[in-house]
Design a protein around this motif. Structure first.
Motif, mmCIF file in Angstrom:
data_model
loop_
_atom_site.group_PDB
_atom_site.id
_atom_site.type_symbol
_atom_site.label_atom_id
_atom_site.label_comp_id
_atom_site.label_asym_id
_atom_site.label_seq_id
_atom_site.Cartn_x
_atom_site.Cartn_y
_atom_site.Cartn_z
ATOM 1 N N PHE A 172 0.821 -1.215 0.000
ATOM 2 C CA PHE A 172 0.000 0.000 0.000
ATOM 3 C C PHE A 172 0.855 1.266 0.000
ATOM 4 C CE2 PHE A 172 -4.360 -1.549 1.745
ATOM 5 C CZ PHE A 172 -4.322 -2.631 0.882
ATOM 6 N N THR A 173 2.106 1.153 0.417
ATOM 7 C CA THR A 173 2.991 2.327 0.427
ATOM 8 C C THR A 173 3.279 2.827 -0.976
ATOM 9 O OG1 THR A 173 5.038 1.015 0.384
ATOM 10 C CG2 THR A 173 4.122 1.596 2.569
ATOM 11 N N THR A 174 2.949 2.040 -1.987
ATOM 12 C CA THR A 174 3.228 2.418 -3.374
ATOM 13 C C THR A 174 2.010 3.016 -4.072
ATOM 14 O OG1 THR A 174 2.688 0.213 -4.255
ATOM 15 C CG2 THR A 174 4.972 0.596 -3.539
ATOM 16 N N PHE A 175 0.931 3.186 -3.356
ATOM 17 C CA PHE A 175 -0.305 3.705 -3.951
ATOM 18 C C PHE A 175 -0.493 5.154 -3.517
ATOM 19 C CE2 PHE A 175 -4.722 4.244 -4.964
ATOM 20 C CZ PHE A 175 -4.925 3.402 -6.046
ATOM 21 N N SER A 176 -0.515 6.064 -4.469
ATOM 22 C CA SER A 176 -0.624 7.486 -4.121
ATOM 23 C C SER A 176 -2.067 7.866 -3.797
ATOM 24 C CB SER A 176 -0.084 8.351 -5.260
ATOM 25 O OG SER A 176 -0.849 8.163 -6.420
ATOM 26 N N GLY A 177 -2.195 8.927 -3.018
ATOM 27 C CA GLY A 177 -3.510 9.467 -2.702
ATOM 28 C C GLY A 177 -4.118 8.967 -1.413
ATOM 29 N N ILE A 178 -3.369 8.130 -0.663
ATOM 30 C CA ILE A 178 -3.922 7.609 0.589
ATOM 31 C C ILE A 178 -3.052 8.025 1.771
ATOM 32 C CG2 ILE A 178 -4.992 5.621 -0.546
ATOM 33 C CD1 ILE A 178 -2.765 3.868 0.747
ATOM 34 N N ASN A 179 -3.649 7.951 2.946
ATOM 35 C CA ASN A 179 -2.935 8.086 4.218
ATOM 36 C C ASN A 179 -2.919 6.683 4.819
ATOM 37 O OD1 ASN A 179 -2.819 11.003 4.086
ATOM 38 N ND2 ASN A 179 -5.012 10.939 4.539
ATOM 39 N N LEU A 180 -1.741 6.082 4.887
ATOM 40 C CA LEU A 180 -1.627 4.712 5.382
ATOM 41 C C LEU A 180 -1.298 4.725 6.865
ATOM 42 C CD1 LEU A 180 -1.559 1.653 4.859
ATOM 43 C CD2 LEU A 180 0.881 1.917 4.270
ATOM 44 N N TYR A 181 -2.200 4.177 7.659
ATOM 45 C CA TYR A 181 -2.013 4.030 9.097
ATOM 46 C C TYR A 181 -1.542 2.596 9.317
ATOM 47 C CZ TYR A 181 -4.388 8.454 9.659
ATOM 48 O OH TYR A 181 -4.714 9.785 9.594
ATOM 49 N N THR A 182 -0.329 2.442 9.840
ATOM 50 C CA THR A 182 0.268 1.116 9.903
ATOM 51 C C THR A 182 1.223 0.977 11.080
ATOM 52 O OG1 THR A 182 1.404 -0.561 8.561
ATOM 53 C CG2 THR A 182 2.228 1.704 8.374
#
Length: 191
Positions: A172-182
């Motif tokens: 998911f770190t490679t998908f733009s436009g999101i805020n990844l909570y991890t």
């Protein structure tokens, strides 16, 4: 792309919406997740605690019909693994397991409970899985590491403004436009 460490993040905005990926749902709404793989409990704990705080604070939570479908499939496989571990003399295949009416009824109850748990905390979004989405997936294939399902889920999240994604999936770190909570150590270290 923003990556937020859930170990140190505390939401003070209880109207902020979050979208739960399948792995997080699995750890939060399926109580038997650690029975066959004890090491996963350590991995799951930060997500369980984070989602538990969000639920307690009444944050709106979402997931998709695709995540739920994947969740139910993973649970069936886990229940089959539990069945084999507790019945070492049984040489069932997954297809045999599905034919066993007693085990099928037990699995139905577990799936029903899990689905009820998920719908109690999340609104399940219906997304369209279209040919044009698959074309977009292949056209952008070299710019991300997502599989087709994750790509379509994330693409739909972005297009519907559900961009606060909770996941352990490093792709998911490679998908733009999101805020990844991890809490994924590799995801946090790479960015």
């Amino acid at each position: 792309m923003n990556i937020i460490d859930i170990n140190s993040f505390s939401s003070i905005n209880n109207s902020k919406e979050y979208f739960l990926d399948t792995n997080v749902l699995y750890w939060y709404v399926y109580p038997r997740y650690g029975l066959t793989k004890k090491s996963v409990e350590y991995q799951a704990k930060p997500y369980y605690d984070f989602v538990d705080r969000l639920v307690s604070d009444s944050n709106p939570l979402y997931t998709s019909v695709y995540n739920i479908s994947e969740l139910l499939n993973i649970i069936e496989k886990n229940e089959f693994d539990i069945f084999l571990a507790t019945n070492p003399d049984c040489h069932y295949t997954l297809k045999d397991y599905r034919k066993d009416s007693v085990e099928r009824k037990k699995l139905q109850n577990i799936l029903h409970t899990t689905l009820n748990n998920a719908t109690a905390i999340c609104k399940i979004l219906d997304f369209n899985f279209t040919n044009s989405k698959l074309k977009n997936f292949t056209n952008t294939f070299s710019t991300h590491r997502c599989d087709p399902f994750d790509y379509v889920i994330l693409d739909n999240c972005v297009s519907t403004s559900h961009t606060n994604i909770i996941s352990d999936d490093n792709d998911f770190t490679t998908f733009s436009g999101i805020n990844l909570y991890t809490a994924n150590v590799q995801s946090l270290a790479d960015h």
